[in-house]
Design an enzyme around this catalytic site. Structure first.
Site, PDB file in Angstrom:
ATOM      1  N   ASP A  65       1.073  -1.205   0.247  1.00 11.56           N
ATOM      2  CA  ASP A  65      -0.383   0.045  -0.175  1.00 11.56           C
ATOM      3  C   ASP A  65       1.114   1.612  -0.190  1.00 11.56           C
ATOM      4  OD1 ASP A  65      -2.131  -1.821   0.755  1.00 11.56           O
ATOM      5  OD2 ASP A  65      -2.042  -1.635   2.306  1.00 11.56           O
ATOM      6  N   GLU A 237     -11.334   0.925  -3.608  1.00 10.78           N
ATOM      7  CA  GLU A 237     -10.325   1.642  -3.184  1.00 10.78           C
ATOM      8  C   GLU A 237      -8.968   2.042  -2.805  1.00 10.78           C
ATOM      9  OE1 GLU A 237     -10.219  -2.010  -0.539  1.00 10.78           O
ATOM     10  OE2 GLU A 237      -8.625  -3.357  -2.108  1.00 10.78           O
TER      11      GLU A 237
END
Length: 563
Positions: A65, A237
């Site tokens: 991420d 997302e």
């Protein structure tokens, strides 16, 4: 010196202060470790690197991420840390390729506590921005308080305590500072009304007050479901907003974090929409490539874009390197690729193209410019002779008692064994370093524990229900070496051997894909305790969750036998 550049990580010093606070260690006596060494030997990194090229991944091992920001001539990058402490590693680079860890954003126990949580809960998807001399980071503490923002004027720290955002549900918040002075917060949340299908999510937008550190005004859905709602896309997302040539560009991940992962982009002339999806989405994926391709890279997505001083754009994103099927023990890693603009739309990689292990670098650099110890093949050694722990070391959750000491025996790491073991939902006495290679060797030297009921050695950890422990303990008048395995519901001793109780002990693990072997040194010779141990249990695919494997010194008080 640039922003955040220090001779020594402030975060590491703070962490050591936390662990060394309090009175002297009580019984049992700490176990002394002399050194730890790790060597990576991945075949994909063995090819000579052409001049002017860099290696992917730029952060090998469990660094998922990624979020990035540029401040003048420096780049700053952060990653998810889930249940590990210190949390949210932060890196600095001048060229997007060679990175130095400054420390961690969450480096004080009072900032966040993930005690009692599974290792894959905690910090999800931090996003970093810089505005008017202040760094802002927003993230989600899953099952540990929700969404929050922290700030700092120096990215090396110290960062503020969390400012909680209880009005923001969902995960993956990010900030956008517009050129008109307004600030906005995006995040993944439940859609309006009743979800139409499993995995139906939405991207929300709301104004943000950077002085008060809170959201203001109404929320608005920018994307409902995904780039092509008719196909019922799942798990939109990781949203990020950018502005280029009068267009607001919104890019997000889709398809979940597995092999169907991808990155899509939409744009609008108005920040509040409506947003039009790019006709050639996704702009990054590996899901359409042959499964049997050599040295595959999978799971690509969750990208963040940054503009370099020369006007070129680059993308950092996560992907994984499986050794078979979708089994990978190294977690989700950080990769780098250039962004190509076509009619105002960004593309990271054309459909059907494989992510390269080597690519032309953003700036000219010699072939010998190594990216170690964060990429490529290398040997990394810690002789435990510094005043603070290296920032590459982390802990499983926040230590509640001072069990690690570099000062008691200078040149050695003293580890106080704890009752909490690797299967605990608290913090075991385990010093964790990321496994960064499919093929690697790691070794450590220690003294055999002096007391009955204490085990110490080398642990390999994927989660509280999936780990291996090569340990030594007292047994009668001598000592015993053992390999313990915890694989889901099964826990057993794989192998044992009698060893000298008073001689120095050196332990080693050698791995290649799913094949792990464990050895110890007897005099000048290595002896194998167990070979061809199945390492699939250390894969994210087997264990579930979102983290990669870690390894390092571990000491524990053995479970008391049942009466």
């Amino acid at each position: 010196m640039g922003i955040g550049q220090t001779c020594e990580s402030r975060a590491s010093a703070l962490l050591l202060g936390v662990l060394l606070s309090g009175s002297a260690f009580a019984e049992p006596a700490p176990v002394l470790f002399d050194w730890f060494e790790y060597t990576g030997r991945d075949a994909a990194f063995e090819q000579p690197l052409p001049e002017g090229h860099y290696r992917n991944p730029i952060l090998a091992g469990f660094y998922p991420d990624p979020s990035i920001v540029r401040v003048e001539d420096r780049y700053y990058l952060v990653n998810s840390s889930f249940g590990y402490f210190p949390g949210i590693p932060i890196f600095e680079s001048r060229d997007l390729v060679h990175w130095t860890q400054l420390g961690h954003v969450i480096d004080r126990p009072e900032q966040l506590d993930v005690d009692g949580l599974r290792i894959s809960r905690g910090i999800f998807a931090p996003a970093i921005e810089h505005h008017d001399g202040t760094f802002y980071l927003v993230t989600t503490a899953v099952d540990a308080g929700g969404n929050f923002v922290v700030t700092a004027t120096d990215p090396a720290g110290s960062w503020s305590n969390p400012h909680w955002l209880p009005e923001v549900d969902g995960i993956d918040p990010s900030l956008f500072f517009d050129d008109d002075g307004s600030a906005w917060l995006l995040n993944n949340g439940a859609p309006e009304g009743t979800p139409r299908y499993d995995g139906h999510r939405a991207i929300w937008l709301q104004r943000f007050d950077p002085a008060a550190l809170r959201t203001v005004g109404p929320r608005r859905v920018l994307v409902d479901g995904g780039a092509d709602p008719a196909t019922n896309p799942i798990w939109i997302e990781g949203p990020h907003l950018y502005k280029r040539d009068g267009w607001y560009l919104l890019t997000s991940a889709e398809g979940g974090t597995g092999p169907q992962h991808s990155q899509v982009v939409l744009r609008s002339r108005d920040i509040q929409g409506p947003y039009e999806a790019y006709a050639h989405n996704p702009i990054l994926t590996q899901r359409d490539l042959p499964a049997d391709r050599p040295a595959p890279i999978t799971n690509a997505g969750h990208a963040d874009l940054v503009e370099a001083p020369d006007g070129r754009w680059w993308a950092v994103f996560l992907a994984s390197r499986p050794y078979v099927g979708n089994h990978y023990n190294t977690g989700r890693e950080t990769f780098l690729l250039p962004v190509e603009w076509r009619d105002g739309w960004p593309t990271i990689l054309d459909r059907g193209q494989a992510i390269p292990y080597a690519a032309p670098a953003p700036a000219a650099m010699p072939a010998a410019a190594a990216q170690a110890p964060l990429a490529g093949n290398f040997t990394w050694r810690d002789d435990f002779d510094g005043p603070a722990l290296d920032p590459l070391w982390t802990f499983v959750r926040v230590p509640k008692t001072p069990w690690a000491d570099l000062a008691a025996q200078p040149g050695q790491l003293a580890v106080r064994p704890l009752r909490d073991g690797l299967d605990s939902l608290h913090s075991p006495a385990f010093l964790a370093r990321r496994q960064q290679h499919l093929a690697f060797e790691a070794s450590t030297a220690l003294a055999v524990p002096t007391e009955v009921g204490v085990s110490a050695g080398l642990a390999l950890f994927q989660g509280e229900r999936h780990w291996l422990f090569l340990g030594a303990r007292r047994a009668g008048q001598g000592a015993q070496l053992f390999l313990e395995r915890h694989d889901g519901d099964a826990r057993d001793i794989v192998a044992t051997a009698a060893i000298a109780a008073d001689a120095p002990l050196t332990l080693k693990v050698v791995a290649d894909g799913a094949h792990y072997a464990f050895a110890y040194k007897d005099g000048d010779d290595w002896r194998w305790l167990a070979r061809d141990v199945d390492g699939h249990l250390l894969s994210t695919e087997s264990a579930g969750g979102f983290v990669g494997a870690t390894l390092g010194p571990h000491a524990r008080l053995d479970p008391e036998p049942a009466e």
